[in-house]
Design a protein around this motif. Structure first.
Motif, PDB file in Angstrom:
ATOM      1  N   THR A  67     116.433  26.944  84.890  1.00  0.00           N
ATOM      2  CA  THR A  67     116.272  27.474  83.534  1.00  0.00           C
ATOM      3  C   THR A  67     117.623  27.483  82.828  1.00  0.00           C
ATOM      4  O   THR A  67     118.666  27.626  83.474  1.00  0.00           O
ATOM      5  N   ARG A  68     117.566  27.387  81.493  1.00  0.00           N
ATOM      6  CA  ARG A  68     118.795  27.576  80.699  1.00  0.00           C
ATOM      7  C   ARG A  68     118.884  29.026  80.211  1.00  0.00           C
ATOM      8  O   ARG A  68     119.833  29.407  79.550  1.00  0.00           O
ATOM      9  N   ALA A  69     117.865  29.825  80.568  1.00  0.00           N
ATOM     10  CA  ALA A  69     117.814  31.205  80.051  1.00  0.00           C
ATOM     11  C   ALA A  69     118.847  32.110  80.707  1.00  0.00           C
ATOM     12  O   ALA A  69     119.058  33.226  80.264  1.00  0.00           O
ATOM     13  N   HIS A  70     119.493  31.632  81.788  1.00  0.00           N
ATOM     14  CA  HIS A  70     120.497  32.467  82.445  1.00  0.00           C
ATOM     15  C   HIS A  70     121.832  32.366  81.708  1.00  0.00           C
ATOM     16  O   HIS A  70     122.330  33.339  81.168  1.00  0.00           O
ATOM     17  N   SER A  71     122.376  31.139  81.647  1.00  0.00           N
ATOM     18  CA  SER A  71     123.737  30.993  81.100  1.00  0.00           C
ATOM     19  C   SER A  71     123.802  30.063  79.899  1.00  0.00           C
ATOM     20  O   SER A  71     124.849  29.937  79.281  1.00  0.00           O
ATOM     21  N   GLY A  72     122.690  29.363  79.642  1.00  0.00           N
ATOM     22  CA  GLY A  72     122.724  28.333  78.598  1.00  0.00           C
ATOM     23  C   GLY A  72     122.819  26.943  79.195  1.00  0.00           C
ATOM     24  O   GLY A  72     122.538  25.951  78.525  1.00  0.00           O
ATOM     25  N   LYS A  73     123.248  26.840  80.462  1.00  0.00           N
ATOM     26  CA  LYS A  73     123.274  25.555  81.179  1.00  0.00           C
ATOM     27  C   LYS A  73     122.212  25.606  82.274  1.00  0.00           C
ATOM     28  O   LYS A  73     121.886  26.696  82.759  1.00  0.00           O
ATOM     29  N   PRO A  74     121.693  24.434  82.692  1.00  0.00           N
ATOM     30  CA  PRO A  74     120.628  24.455  83.710  1.00  0.00           C
ATOM     31  C   PRO A  74     121.105  25.135  84.996  1.00  0.00           C
ATOM     32  O   PRO A  74     122.133  24.771  85.551  1.00  0.00           O
ATOM     33  N   PRO A 101     112.021  31.352  71.887  1.00  0.00           N
ATOM     34  CA  PRO A 101     113.064  30.469  71.348  1.00  0.00           C
ATOM     35  C   PRO A 101     113.751  29.712  72.469  1.00  0.00           C
ATOM     36  O   PRO A 101     113.756  30.182  73.616  1.00  0.00           O
ATOM     37  N   ALA A 102     114.326  28.558  72.169  1.00  0.00           N
ATOM     38  CA  ALA A 102     115.091  27.824  73.180  1.00  0.00           C
ATOM     39  C   ALA A 102     116.347  28.621  73.498  1.00  0.00           C
ATOM     40  O   ALA A 102     116.990  29.147  72.579  1.00  0.00           O
ATOM     41  N   PRO A 103     116.706  28.750  74.785  1.00  0.00           N
ATOM     42  CA  PRO A 103     117.940  29.475  75.096  1.00  0.00           C
ATOM     43  C   PRO A 103     119.128  28.872  74.351  1.00  0.00           C
ATOM     44  O   PRO A 103     119.161  27.675  74.080  1.00  0.00           O
ATOM     45  N   LEU A 104     120.095  29.728  74.031  1.00  0.00           N
ATOM     46  CA  LEU A 104     121.288  29.276  73.293  1.00  0.00           C
ATOM     47  C   LEU A 104     122.242  28.563  74.252  1.00  0.00           C
ATOM     48  O   LEU A 104     122.192  28.790  75.473  1.00  0.00           O
ATOM     49  N   PRO A 105     123.122  27.717  73.738  1.00  0.00           N
ATOM     50  CA  PRO A 105     124.103  27.084  74.625  1.00  0.00           C
ATOM     51  C   PRO A 105     125.102  28.103  75.165  1.00  0.00           C
ATOM     52  O   PRO A 105     125.299  29.170  74.561  1.00  0.00           O
ATOM     53  N   MET A 106     125.733  27.770  76.310  1.00  0.00           N
ATOM     54  CA  MET A 106     126.829  28.588  76.830  1.00  0.00           C
ATOM     55  C   MET A 106     127.947  28.576  75.785  1.00  0.00           C
ATOM     56  O   MET A 106     128.214  27.532  75.226  1.00  0.00           O
ATOM     57  N   PRO A 107     128.597  29.660  75.466  1.00  0.00           N
ATOM     58  CA  PRO A 107     128.517  30.991  76.075  1.00  0.00           C
ATOM     59  C   PRO A 107     127.598  31.967  75.322  1.00  0.00           C
ATOM     60  O   PRO A 107     127.584  33.145  75.641  1.00  0.00           O
ATOM     61  N   TYR A 108     126.838  31.459  74.330  1.00  0.00           N
ATOM     62  CA  TYR A 108     126.125  32.382  73.446  1.00  0.00           C
ATOM     63  C   TYR A 108     124.893  33.008  74.103  1.00  0.00           C
ATOM     64  O   TYR A 108     124.486  34.106  73.731  1.00  0.00           O
ATOM     65  N   GLN A 109     124.281  32.303  75.084  1.00  0.00           N
ATOM     66  CA  GLN A 109     123.119  32.892  75.742  1.00  0.00           C
ATOM     67  C   GLN A 109     123.498  34.210  76.433  1.00  0.00           C
ATOM     68  O   GLN A 109     122.815  35.212  76.298  1.00  0.00           O
ATOM     69  N   SER A 131     112.618  34.440  83.536  1.00  0.00           N
ATOM     70  CA  SER A 131     112.485  32.979  83.364  1.00  0.00           C
ATOM     71  C   SER A 131     111.133  32.646  82.729  1.00  0.00           C
ATOM     72  O   SER A 131     111.023  31.729  81.915  1.00  0.00           O
ATOM     73  N   GLU A 132     110.087  33.424  83.078  1.00  0.00           N
ATOM     74  CA  GLU A 132     108.752  33.141  82.545  1.00  0.00           C
ATOM     75  C   GLU A 132     108.696  33.399  81.035  1.00  0.00           C
ATOM     76  O   GLU A 132     108.138  32.615  80.284  1.00  0.00           O
ATOM     77  N   GLU A 133     109.295  34.536  80.628  1.00  0.00           N
ATOM     78  CA  GLU A 133     109.251  34.897  79.197  1.00  0.00           C
ATOM     79  C   GLU A 133     109.978  33.842  78.351  1.00  0.00           C
ATOM     80  O   GLU A 133     109.509  33.479  77.276  1.00  0.00           O
ATOM     81  N   TRP A 134     111.103  33.348  78.860  1.00  0.00           N
ATOM     82  CA  TRP A 134     111.872  32.357  78.085  1.00  0.00           C
ATOM     83  C   TRP A 134     111.191  30.989  78.079  1.00  0.00           C
ATOM     84  O   TRP A 134     111.498  30.148  77.235  1.00  0.00           O
ATOM     85  N   ALA A 135     110.266  30.777  79.049  1.00  0.00           N
ATOM     86  CA  ALA A 135     109.575  29.487  79.108  1.00  0.00           C
ATOM     87  C   ALA A 135     108.212  29.555  78.424  1.00  0.00           C
ATOM     88  O   ALA A 135     107.525  28.533  78.294  1.00  0.00           O
ATOM     89  N   ALA A 136     107.814  30.761  77.989  1.00  0.00           N
ATOM     90  CA  ALA A 136     106.475  30.942  77.409  1.00  0.00           C
ATOM     91  C   ALA A 136     106.381  30.266  76.036  1.00  0.00           C
ATOM     92  O   ALA A 136     107.388  30.134  75.333  1.00  0.00           O
ATOM     93  N   PRO A 137     105.159  29.851  75.663  1.00  0.00           N
ATOM     94  CA  PRO A 137     105.002  29.245  74.331  1.00  0.00           C
ATOM     95  C   PRO A 137     105.468  30.231  73.254  1.00  0.00           C
ATOM     96  O   PRO A 137     105.182  31.427  73.350  1.00  0.00           O
ATOM     97  N   GLY A 138     106.220  29.737  72.293  1.00  0.00           N
ATOM     98  CA  GLY A 138     106.684  30.602  71.192  1.00  0.00           C
ATOM     99  C   GLY A 138     108.048  31.220  71.450  1.00  0.00           C
ATOM    100  O   GLY A 138     108.661  31.757  70.527  1.00  0.00           O
TER     101      GLY A 138
END
Ligand SMILES: Cc1cc2nc3c(=O)[nH]c(=O)nc-3n(C[C@H](O)[C@H](O)[C@H](O)COP(=O)(O)O)c2cc1C
Length: 396
Positions: free
Chosen positions: A282-289, A307-315, A298-305
């Motif tokens: 997931t990218r929901a941890h740090s912004g990088k895979p 937002p895409a996780p932000l790039p590192m370091p903003y996530q 991880s499920e909530e960030w992958a759910a329909p609707g």
């Protein structure tokens, strides 16, 4: 390489890299917890302390604590140096301006949905935003310390390797592709860790079994030893890595189950219950895979609707306070940690010494199994087969 035997006292698999570093076993352990690193060193392995989540000002004190605790034993420190970060550490206002409203609302909804109380303690991610400036401060702290080995991961600044070597330190690079291995060799890395897709943490796309032999072949002309990483948590897998030409194995996830890691109960239970299929990238941890154990996070960030996780370091700047609160209050559905497919072997809490003993026993068992098969097929022992065949560990 010393020929392994079933004798418990034998110096099994004392590969050339063990000689080079002055360690007993070809077992490398990565951890963010000093107590784990110390215990790995005391058990005869090579402990590496991850400082990517540490305040640069505290690093000298942490390294000298490590030195005192391990005595003369060698150990390493691991730095993460991703490209593309802001040059200087942004202010809270600057960070805030970069985070879309939609993301802030999403994180607040998660907080409400799971009734997460506010964090009362600071963590690295509530106090720091990754930037070139922060990395430089971490690098200076590590270079100025007495640590004998510096590992670089997620990004490879050749100047850091050059400066570390000039300071008399051994340098090690974690890589996940042949291209990165060539770059690390060109930069002068003394040891490569070939970390496959199976690994916990930031990871690439090539599986460990496909990656390691390719990197061994690339590194062979230079004589640079290769260590295998990703999905390894048993002695049989360490043997398999050595059979592929690696000189040892680098393990991360297995130590999350170590008593010395002081893993919170809810997270430990989740890791123990998890199989390899329960880890996700997931990218929901740090912004990088990043491979982590699956959770409501991880499920909530992958759910329909979502937002895409932000790039590192903003996530992490967006989620740092909520993640700190989730950890502090042990919010069961949401707790998670980076974890590899090796999590399947995490079956309960053990001491680091027990983990290392089990790995060594499994190496001996594996060797006995192979010797039995070789004898049955009339090929002699694997040791005999070795002496007539190509052995990348010793031919270099
Ligand atoms: C909780 C955790 C945190 C990690 N953080 C880092 C890190 O900061 N720097 C790094 O080089 N590797 C990091 N890794 C990756 C490890 O160094 C190692 O390559 C990986 O754990 C090997 O695969 P395994 O997890 O299947 O043992 C981390 C791994 C885990 C499990």
């Amino acid at each position: 390489m010393t020929v392994p035997t079933a004798d418990a006292a034998a110096p099994i698999f004392h590969t050339p890299v063990c000689e080079k570093l002055g360690i007993r076993w070809p077992i490398f352990g990565f951890s963010h917890e000093i107590d784990v690193v110390v215990a790995i060193c005391r058990a005869g392995g090579f402990g590496v302390f991850g400082v990517a989540r540490e305040d640069p000002k505290r690093i000298p004190e942490l390294i000298s604590r490590l030195r005192t605790a391990v005595g003369d034993a060698p150990f390493g420190v691991d730095l993460m140096l991703p490209a593309g970060m802001p040059d200087r550490t942004p202010t809270r206002e600057e960070v805030d301006a970069r985070i879309p409203e939609q993301h802030k609302v999403f994180v607040e909804r998660l907080r409400e949905k799971y009734a997460v109380p506010p964090a009362t303690r600071q963590t690295f991610f509530t106090s720091f935003v990754r930037s070139r400036q922060l990395f430089d401060e971490q690098v200076e702290a590590v270079l100025g310390s007495e640590v004998p080995l510096i590992a670089t991961a997620v990004g490879l600044p050749p100047e850091v390797i050059a400066r570390a070597k000039a300071a008399g330190k051994v340098t090690l690079s974690l890589i996940g592709t042949p291209k990165h291995a060539r770059a690390a060799l060109a930069a002068g890395a003394d040891i490569l860790v070939a970390q496959g897709y199976d690994a916990g943490g930031h990871t690439g796309t090539i599986g460990t079994l496909s990656l390691v032999p390719q990197i061994v072949e690339i590194a062979a002309p230079s004589g640079v030893p290769v260590i295998a990483a990703g999905g390894i948590a048993t002695g049989a897998q360490i043997l398999a890595a050595i059979a592929m030409g690696a000189q040892g194995a680098w393990l991360g996830t297995v130590w999350l189950g170590a008593r010395e890691n002081h893993t919170h109960r809810a997270l430990l239970d989740k890791l123990v219950a998890a199989g390899s299929e329960d880890t996700v990238i997931t990218r929901a941890h740090s912004g990088k895979p990043c491979r982590v154990v699956r959770s409501a996070w991880s499920e909530e960030w992958a759910a329909p609707g979502a937002p895409a996780p932000l790039p590192m370091p903003y996530q992490h700047a967006l989620t740092g306070e909520l993640l700190a609160a989730i950890e502090e209050h042990d919010v069961k559905p949401l707790v998670y940690e980076a974890a590899g497919q090796s999590v399947a072997w995490l079956t309960g809490e053990r001491s680091v010494a027990q983990i290392v003993d089990a790995l060594l026993d499994e190496m001996r068992d594996g060797w006995a199994r192979m010797s039995g098969l070789a004898a049955r097929s009339g090929a002699g022992t694997p040791a005999g087969a070795h002496s007539t065949g190509r052995n990348p560990s010793t031919d270099r």
